[in-house]
Design an enzyme around this catalytic site. Structure first.
Site, PDB file in Angstrom:
ATOM      1  N   GLU A 327       0.831  -1.198   0.000  1.00  0.00           N
ATOM      2  CA  GLU A 327       0.000   0.000   0.000  1.00  0.00           C
ATOM      3  C   GLU A 327       0.871   1.255   0.000  1.00  0.00           C
ATOM      4  O   GLU A 327       1.697   1.439   0.905  1.00  0.00           O
ATOM      5  CB  GLU A 327      -0.889   0.045   1.241  1.00  0.00           C
ATOM      6  CG  GLU A 327      -1.800  -1.148   1.430  1.00  0.00           C
ATOM      7  CD  GLU A 327      -2.531  -1.097   2.757  1.00  0.00           C
ATOM      8  OE1 GLU A 327      -3.720  -1.416   2.776  1.00  0.00           O
ATOM      9  OE2 GLU A 327      -1.913  -0.720   3.788  1.00  0.00           O
ATOM     10  N   CYS A 328       0.689   2.113  -0.966  1.00  0.00           N
ATOM     11  CA  CYS A 328       1.306   3.442  -1.013  1.00  0.00           C
ATOM     12  C   CYS A 328       2.815   3.362  -0.781  1.00  0.00           C
ATOM     13  O   CYS A 328       3.565   2.970  -1.660  1.00  0.00           O
ATOM     14  CB  CYS A 328       0.623   4.365  -0.004  1.00  0.00           C
ATOM     15  SG  CYS A 328       0.893   6.134  -0.337  1.00  0.00           S
ATOM     16  N   GLY A 329       3.296   3.725   0.417  1.00  0.00           N
ATOM     17  CA  GLY A 329       4.727   3.656   0.683  1.00  0.00           C
ATOM     18  C   GLY A 329       5.292   2.270   0.481  1.00  0.00           C
ATOM     19  O   GLY A 329       6.451   2.113   0.072  1.00  0.00           O
TER      20      GLY A 329
END
Length: 451
Positions: A327-329
């Site tokens: 997720e994301c990072g």
């Protein structure tokens, strides 16, 4: 469990973002904690940063409440459970009181919680009263409790505001202009408590104590009326992940993890194995799946890219075909390179094609759901970066209130990556299937809301 629990409660909102509602909420939580009361704080909407400040102020975990992402049933259950064990419930809103669909006001009305609005009064006096009157009257069905005037320059400033208010709109507290008490922030929001160690500034503890001192003797510190919170039954998810060992990244670079997500995985029988991509050189043994949540990889890019042993371990997990959710990072970490805000490019794990670049001005945020083959999972986006030269997206997120396509969702084998942060309780069966569980995916949320 009792069908109805009663507990004093306040909903702290504002006229807009940046008014100081986190500071006021944290100060109020710390004040009551010092009186020996058990304070439970919630944060409206998707947020990983404010809850960390509020948790330190209250000495208790802080959960998200959101009618769209989590659903009415989840919110109702959380409030009822809190009312059973708390002396006071505080809820911090998001943005302005009436912003968004659903808004903070919608949540307050749904549970009949009295509302306090924080207004930064810098550069105005009597106009504060006009704004406060509008907020109090805009939705007659909302229980308006009063105002907090923030960033006041003098006692005269406070008096001008108070004298301008109608009798039924009360000034509950006046907070002086104390720049040294302001909570430090950066590109994604407030600085995390563990990173507030600048020797030239007050520690977070000192800020919380000083802010609580400023509330001493003010009306806001009086316990509000008790609110009735009805019980809500939510089916315990089946042990669809029984016997599964799930590795979860957690350190200064990967800290955006909802406690509700962790509880759900445990309730489904998973054994959670925490590790640090910054400090560890090997993954926990015997993993069946991997979850790389969001955080601040851009602040630790050199260390992450330089930990070659961990990068290789994650590449090995991918080569074995184990489920991976990034997720994301976490997705930025799996790509080939990451360029930080200073323009320095660092190699990353190289599991996925793509190059991440931080942006200094433009960002992306908002509620979206991920339409996955396993089922639709609700969540949100919040980032100040972009990725290019990536895989062709499998799908795009569905925005909660806009027809434009949302974040790209990438799938290669059993690896799923996106900028989206997923709220697992919105569809437990889909989460179980995503992480290699045995349950057949469901196509709706457990809250009964349409997707």
């Amino acid at each position: 469990m009792a069908d109805t629990a009663y507990c004093p409660a306040l909903f702290l909102s504002a006229m807009a973002s940046g008014q100081g509602k986190t500071t006021v909420t944290a100060a109020l939580a710390r004040y009551h904690r010092r009186q020996g009361r058990r304070v439970t704080v919630f944060k409206t909407g998707p947020d990983y940063l404010d809850p960390q400040i509020l948790a330190q102020a209250s000495n208790a975990p802080v959960e998200p409440l959101d009618l769209w992402m989590a659903g009415d049933a989840f919110c109702r259950e959380q409030l009822h459970r809190a009312a059973l064990t708390s002396d006071l419930i505080l809820i911090e809103g998001a943005m302005g009181l009436h912003d968004g669909t659903p808004s903070s006001a919608d949540l307050a009305v749904a549970f009949d919680i009295p509302v306090v609005c924080v207004i930064n009064a810098r550069g105005m006096a009597q106009t504060v009263a006009a704004i406060g009157l509008g907020l109090a009257r805009y939705r007659p069905e909302m229980r308006f409790h009063g105002l907090v005037a923030n960033a006041l320059g003098s006692e005269r400033h406070r008096q001008l505001i108070e004298d301008s208010l109608p009798e039924d709109v009360q000034l509950l507290a006046a907070m002086p202009r104390e720049e040294r008490l302001a909570l430090p922030s950066r590109h994604l929001g407030l600085v995390q408590p563990g990173e507030q160690d600048d020797p030239d500034n007050l520690s977070l503890e000192a800020r919380l104590e000083a802010a609580a001192d400023l509330l001493e003797g003010q009306t806001l510190t009086e316990l509000p009326p008790a609110v009735a919170f009805a019980s809500q039954s939510i089916d315990t998810p089946p042990e669809a992940l029984a016997g599964k060992r799930i590795g979860i990244a957690r350190d200064a670079a990967f800290s955006f993890v909802y406690a509700a997500n962790v509880r759900l995985l445990e309730a489904m029988g998973a054994e959670l194995c925490w590790f640090s991509p910054l400090a560890d050189t090997t993954l926990p043994e015997g993993l069946d799946a991997l979850w790389l949540p969001g955080g601040y990889p851009e602040l630790h890019a050199e260390t992450l890219g330089g930990n070659h042993a961990m990068c290789q371990a994650i590449r090995d997990v991918d080569a074995r075909g184990l489920p991976i959710v990034a997720e994301c990072g976490g997705m930025l970490y799996l790509q080939e390179t990451l360029t930080d805000r200073a323009g320095t490019c660092y190699p990353m794990a190289g599991v996925l094609p793509g190059h991440g670049e931080m942006r200094t001005k433009r960002g992306c945020q908002g509620m979206q759901s991920a339409p996955l083959p396993e089922g639709e999972i609700r969540g949100h986006a919040h980032h100040h970066s972009r990725s290019h030269d990536t895989l062709t997206p499998m799908a795009h997120g569905r925005r909660a209130s806009h027809p434009a396509p949302g974040e790209a969702i990438f799938r290669r084998g059993r690896l799923t990556a996106s900028y989206l942060h997923l709220f697992f309780p919105s569809n437990p069966a889909a989460v179980a299937a995503l992480l290699g569980g045995v349950a057949e995916p469901e196509r709706s949320t457990p809250t009964g809301q349409p997707l």
